[in-house]
Design a protein around this motif. Structure first.
Motif, PDB file in Angstrom:
ATOM      1  N   ARG A 197     -18.733  -8.446   0.176  1.00  0.00           N
ATOM      2  CA  ARG A 197     -17.088  -8.328   0.368  1.00  0.00           C
ATOM      3  C   ARG A 197     -15.952  -7.997  -0.421  1.00  0.00           C
ATOM      4  O   ARG A 197     -14.949  -7.210  -0.359  1.00  0.00           O
ATOM      5  N   LEU A 198     -15.932  -8.738  -1.402  1.00  0.00           N
ATOM      6  CA  LEU A 198     -14.601  -8.661  -2.178  1.00  0.00           C
ATOM      7  C   LEU A 198     -14.901  -7.952  -3.406  1.00  0.00           C
ATOM      8  O   LEU A 198     -13.844  -7.075  -3.678  1.00  0.00           O
ATOM      9  N   ARG A 199     -15.914  -7.071  -3.366  1.00  0.00           N
ATOM     10  CA  ARG A 199     -16.192  -5.988  -4.187  1.00  0.00           C
ATOM     11  C   ARG A 199     -15.845  -4.307  -3.728  1.00  0.00           C
ATOM     12  O   ARG A 199     -15.444  -3.641  -3.785  1.00  0.00           O
ATOM     13  N   SER A 200     -16.670  -4.787  -2.193  1.00  0.00           N
ATOM     14  CA  SER A 200     -15.627  -3.049  -1.446  1.00  0.00           C
ATOM     15  C   SER A 200     -15.511  -4.004  -0.544  1.00  0.00           C
ATOM     16  O   SER A 200     -15.509  -3.958   0.792  1.00  0.00           O
ATOM     17  N   ARG A 201     -14.121  -4.174  -0.891  1.00  0.00           N
ATOM     18  CA  ARG A 201     -13.168  -4.958   0.576  1.00  0.00           C
ATOM     19  C   ARG A 201     -12.223  -3.694   1.204  1.00  0.00           C
ATOM     20  O   ARG A 201     -11.835  -2.544   0.947  1.00  0.00           O
ATOM     21  N   GLU A 202     -12.285  -3.993   2.531  1.00  0.00           N
ATOM     22  CA  GLU A 202     -11.426  -2.422   3.579  1.00  0.00           C
ATOM     23  C   GLU A 202     -11.835  -3.645   4.162  1.00  0.00           C
ATOM     24  O   GLU A 202     -11.489  -4.253   5.481  1.00  0.00           O
ATOM     25  N   ARG A 203      -9.762  -3.806   3.988  1.00  0.00           N
ATOM     26  CA  ARG A 203      -9.009  -4.642   5.352  1.00  0.00           C
ATOM     27  C   ARG A 203      -8.978  -3.619   6.573  1.00  0.00           C
ATOM     28  O   ARG A 203      -9.069  -2.214   6.222  1.00  0.00           O
ATOM     29  N   ARG A 204      -8.889  -4.300   7.597  1.00  0.00           N
ATOM     30  CA  ARG A 204      -9.118  -3.863   9.028  1.00  0.00           C
ATOM     31  C   ARG A 204      -7.572  -4.460   9.692  1.00  0.00           C
ATOM     32  O   ARG A 204      -6.987  -5.447   9.344  1.00  0.00           O
ATOM     33  N   LEU A 205      -7.687  -2.963  10.943  1.00  0.00           N
ATOM     34  CA  LEU A 205      -6.863  -3.435  11.783  1.00  0.00           C
ATOM     35  C   LEU A 205      -7.782  -3.543  13.271  1.00  0.00           C
ATOM     36  O   LEU A 205      -7.954  -3.025  13.293  1.00  0.00           O
ATOM     37  N   TYR A 206      -7.066  -4.825  13.782  1.00  0.00           N
ATOM     38  CA  TYR A 206      -8.247  -4.803  14.643  1.00  0.00           C
ATOM     39  C   TYR A 206      -7.137  -5.103  16.106  1.00  0.00           C
ATOM     40  O   TYR A 206      -5.781  -5.624  15.828  1.00  0.00           O
ATOM     41  N   THR A 207      -7.290  -4.715  17.038  1.00  0.00           N
ATOM     42  CA  THR A 207      -6.918  -5.175  18.851  1.00  0.00           C
ATOM     43  C   THR A 207      -7.397  -6.193  19.123  1.00  0.00           C
ATOM     44  O   THR A 207      -8.512  -5.631  19.707  1.00  0.00           O
TER      45      THR A 207
ATOM     46  N   PHE B  26      -8.293   0.204   8.186  1.00  0.00           N
ATOM     47  CA  PHE B  26      -6.658  -0.218   7.254  1.00  0.00           C
ATOM     48  C   PHE B  26      -6.070   1.000   5.980  1.00  0.00           C
ATOM     49  O   PHE B  26      -6.327  -0.105   5.339  1.00  0.00           O
ATOM     50  N   SER B  27      -5.097   1.577   6.518  1.00  0.00           N
ATOM     51  CA  SER B  27      -4.660   2.362   5.404  1.00  0.00           C
ATOM     52  C   SER B  27      -3.236   2.299   5.738  1.00  0.00           C
ATOM     53  O   SER B  27      -2.828   4.007   5.068  1.00  0.00           O
ATOM     54  N   HIS B  28      -2.654   1.971   5.814  1.00  0.00           N
ATOM     55  CA  HIS B  28      -1.157   2.199   5.836  1.00  0.00           C
ATOM     56  C   HIS B  28      -0.168   1.926   4.625  1.00  0.00           C
ATOM     57  O   HIS B  28      -0.581   1.036   3.779  1.00  0.00           O
TER      58      HIS B  28
ATOM     59  N   ALA C  25       3.933  -3.343   4.696  1.00  0.00           N
ATOM     60  CA  ALA C  25       3.714  -3.488   3.539  1.00  0.00           C
ATOM     61  C   ALA C  25       3.944  -5.315   3.108  1.00  0.00           C
ATOM     62  O   ALA C  25       3.376  -5.610   1.868  1.00  0.00           O
ATOM     63  N   ILE C  26       3.519  -5.801   3.736  1.00  0.00           N
ATOM     64  CA  ILE C  26       2.942  -7.698   3.870  1.00  0.00           C
ATOM     65  C   ILE C  26       1.725  -7.072   3.447  1.00  0.00           C
ATOM     66  O   ILE C  26       1.447  -8.267   2.651  1.00  0.00           O
ATOM     67  N   ALA C  27       0.994  -6.783   3.901  1.00  0.00           N
ATOM     68  CA  ALA C  27      -0.595  -7.063   4.639  1.00  0.00           C
ATOM     69  C   ALA C  27      -0.914  -6.160   3.597  1.00  0.00           C
ATOM     70  O   ALA C  27      -1.978  -6.675   2.330  1.00  0.00           O
ATOM     71  N   ASN C  28      -0.462  -5.134   2.659  1.00  0.00           N
ATOM     72  CA  ASN C  28      -1.153  -4.950   1.532  1.00  0.00           C
ATOM     73  C   ASN C  28      -0.451  -5.202   0.372  1.00  0.00           C
ATOM     74  O   ASN C  28      -1.184  -5.336  -0.636  1.00  0.00           O
ATOM     75  N   LEU C  29       0.525  -5.732   0.169  1.00  0.00           N
ATOM     76  CA  LEU C  29       0.765  -6.334  -1.111  1.00  0.00           C
ATOM     77  C   LEU C  29       0.527  -8.032  -0.909  1.00  0.00           C
ATOM     78  O   LEU C  29      -0.241  -7.882  -2.656  1.00  0.00           O
ATOM     79  N   LEU C  30      -0.464  -8.313  -0.004  1.00  0.00           N
ATOM     80  CA  LEU C  30      -1.308  -9.757  -0.007  1.00  0.00           C
ATOM     81  C   LEU C  30      -2.946  -9.367   0.290  1.00  0.00           C
ATOM     82  O   LEU C  30      -4.063 -10.139  -0.071  1.00  0.00           O
TER      83      LEU C  30
ATOM     84  N   TYR D 261      -3.760  -8.614  12.644  1.00  0.00           N
ATOM     85  CA  TYR D 261      -4.470  -8.105  13.912  1.00  0.00           C
ATOM     86  C   TYR D 261      -2.924  -8.217  14.737  1.00  0.00           C
ATOM     87  O   TYR D 261      -1.537  -9.032  14.843  1.00  0.00           O
ATOM     88  N   ASP D 262      -3.361  -7.404  15.480  1.00  0.00           N
ATOM     89  CA  ASP D 262      -1.939  -6.773  16.739  1.00  0.00           C
ATOM     90  C   ASP D 262      -2.537  -7.337  17.418  1.00  0.00           C
ATOM     91  O   ASP D 262      -3.623  -7.005  18.395  1.00  0.00           O
ATOM     92  N   LEU D 263      -1.405  -8.125  18.412  1.00  0.00           N
ATOM     93  CA  LEU D 263      -2.078  -8.880  19.366  1.00  0.00           C
ATOM     94  C   LEU D 263      -1.282  -8.363  20.921  1.00  0.00           C
ATOM     95  O   LEU D 263      -0.038  -8.211  19.930  1.00  0.00           O
ATOM     96  N   GLU D 264      -2.180  -7.786  21.385  1.00  0.00           N
ATOM     97  CA  GLU D 264      -1.112  -7.373  22.672  1.00  0.00           C
ATOM     98  C   GLU D 264      -1.321  -8.205  23.981  1.00  0.00           C
ATOM     99  O   GLU D 264      -1.683  -8.532  24.662  1.00  0.00           O
ATOM    100  N   LEU D 265      -0.304  -9.072  23.720  1.00  0.00           N
ATOM    101  CA  LEU D 265      -0.012 -10.048  25.302  1.00  0.00           C
ATOM    102  C   LEU D 265      -0.295  -9.546  26.573  1.00  0.00           C
ATOM    103  O   LEU D 265      -0.702 -10.320  27.182  1.00  0.00           O
TER     104      LEU D 265
END
Length: 493
Positions: free
Chosen positions: A169-179, A198-200, A258-263, A268-272
């Protein structure tokens, strides 16, 4: 005497077996034949080594959350054991570089660990649920191994599998955007989120904000990720809350990216508005992963989380009217549920997590939601300032500290327009968001930076001339409050 097996002896052996099988069927009663089969199976099992079995379900039956061991095993098998499998399932996520292999249902493959051969089988069964609920497809992986190697499998092979999956997972790290999915009575209870790559492109270097505030936020984030021992020593959950507030178009969503890209965190985009109950909200929280940012955008528009003290001072009688009951019927998530979601006991189930709320009107939120420990940092993103303007000019027009990069532009003209734009932005009566400045620059056809700057300066002059005069002693915040109060009175009428 040597026994030579030729075709004639092989034919005699086959004929003997056929005669014996026919005799058993013709002369033995069915019950005796059943006992004979059991005896032969027992004899055959005596010569085979006993097997141990481990079942790994896709979802945890108690909490309803996904089973990380199942995902790790599928990832491990897809990269280590399926190269020689006769059948594999391929799936290519959107924008992924290569497809991902997994073991199809009702198929098996083998692996060898320290000389011990194990067998993996993928199974799927349909579980009927009462009460009118739709059937549930429950997938599992079945691991079979020689029973005498039980300690090796439990103590070494399973941890080896998890470690290898983590490295992959670390070698092929692909960050995700969840809803979160819209919840319904017949929904699959453990598939709570849907995800995309996630590719913002937003980063801290391209984010239009005051440089001092940018570095302050960056240092705070990096300090949080490196302070696990500090949080544990203090007895606090390893999480941090941010409230981003400001007018629309000031970059709240871009700052989250920018925070997600930095870290390098998932989002997780939560729609209440699609969450039916407080208990479902807790299950959504538990199903998130560490190293993630949980975002609730426009929190003041999602639910009624207004200040209870101000509501009680506004003449409320404390008795729910028919209209109030109707509203409560639509909103089954309470303020208490959101507070527990942010800082309750369930919030400690997932470590290294950021909780980010955004709003255009922080004054409408209940103070209990804004206290320290829930919202640790409150960051105001205001209108465009001269430092933010310089970042935008560099991003869109290529105007850096070394000056204009376009040979067709007069440096003196560009510097004069830049200075005039900064003077206009520093004036209190000119209010323009970074999004508006970016839109002006996006309309630039590339013929020269001076033309884009001239267009922006004209827009700033127009806003300065059209700005209403503020009465002496009254601040812009007071004027905005009066406008909000007048709008509420019109709605009440």
């Amino acid at each position: 005497m040597d026994v030579v097996l030729d075709w004639r002896s092989l034919g005699s052996l086959i004929a003997t077996v056929v005669v014996f099988r026919t005799a058993v069927r013709d002369f033995l009663p069915p019950q005796a034949e059943m006992y004979l089969r059991r005896f032969l199976a027992w004899v055959a099992a005596a010569f085979r080594e006993p097997k141990g079995t481990i079942l790994i379900d896709e979802a945890d039956g108690t909490s309803g959350g996904p089973n990380d061991l199942y995902d790790a095993a599928q990832l491990y098998l897809g990269t280590r054991c399926l190269a020689t499998a006769p059948t594999v399932r391929l799936y290519k996520p959107l924008q992924a570089q290569r497809p991902v292999a997994s073991l199809p249902d009702s198929h098996d493959t083998h692996d060898t660990f320290r000389g011990v051969r194990v067998r993996w089988t993928s199974t799927a069964r349909t579980v009927e649920r009462g009460g009118g609920f739709s059937p549930l497809d429950q997938r599992s992986l079945e691991l079979q191994f020689p029973r005498q190697h039980r300690d090796l499998i439990h103590s070494h092979y399973i941890p080896h599998l998890v470690d290898e999956a983590t490295k992959m997972r670390l070698r092929s790290r692909e960050r995700r955007l969840y809803t979160n999915r819209a919840a319904g009575p017949c929904d699959d209870y453990h598939r709570l989120w849907t995800s995309h790559a996630f590719s913002h492109p937003s980063t801290f270097d391209t984010f239009a904000i005051d440089p001092a505030l940018r570095e302050e936020i960056r240092a705070d984030l990096l300090g949080f990720t490196a302070s696990w021992e500090r949080y544990a020593r203090a007895g606090r959950t390893w999480k941090r809350g941010y409230l981003l507030h400001g007018p629309p178009g000031t970059g709240k969503t871009s700052l989250v990216a920018a925070i997600a890209n930095l870290l390098e965190f998932d989002v997780y985009d939560l729609e209440l508005t699609t969450v039916p109950t407080n208990s479902h909200l807790r299950r959504l929280l538990v199903s998130t992963t560490p190293k993630s940012v949980v975002v609730v955008e426009d929190i003041d528009c999602s639910l009624d989380l207004s200040d209870r003290d101000n509501n009680s001072k506004g003449g409320g009688t404390g008795i729910a009217t028919d209209e109030d009951v109707a509203v409560m019927g639509r909103e089954s998530i309470s303020l208490s549920g959101v507070l527990n979601f942010v800082d309750g006991l369930w919030s400690s189930c997932v470590g290294e997590r950021l909780m980010v709320f955004t709003t255009n009107h922080p004054e409408r939120l209940d103070p209990a939601l804004l206290r320290a420990g829930r919202m640790d940092r409150k960051i105001e993103l205001g209108y465009c300032t001269p430092p933010a303007f310089r970042v935008l000019a560099r991003n869109y027009l290529g105007l850096g500290d070394e000056g204009c990069q376009d040979a067709g532009d007069d440096p003196n003209t560009v510097n004069s327009l830049m200075a005039e734009a900064e003077d206009l932005l520093a004036a209190a009566e000119v209010r323009i968001t970074p999004a508006d400045v970016a839109e002006v620059f996006m309309g630039w056809d590339g013929t020269g930076a001076a033309a884009a700057l001239k267009k922006l300066v004209d827009e700033l002059r127009r806003r300065r001339d059209a700005a209403p005069a503020t009465p002496p002693g009254a601040s812009t915040a007071d004027t905005a409050t009066d406008i909000v109060r007048l709008a509420q009175q019109c709605m009440a009428a």
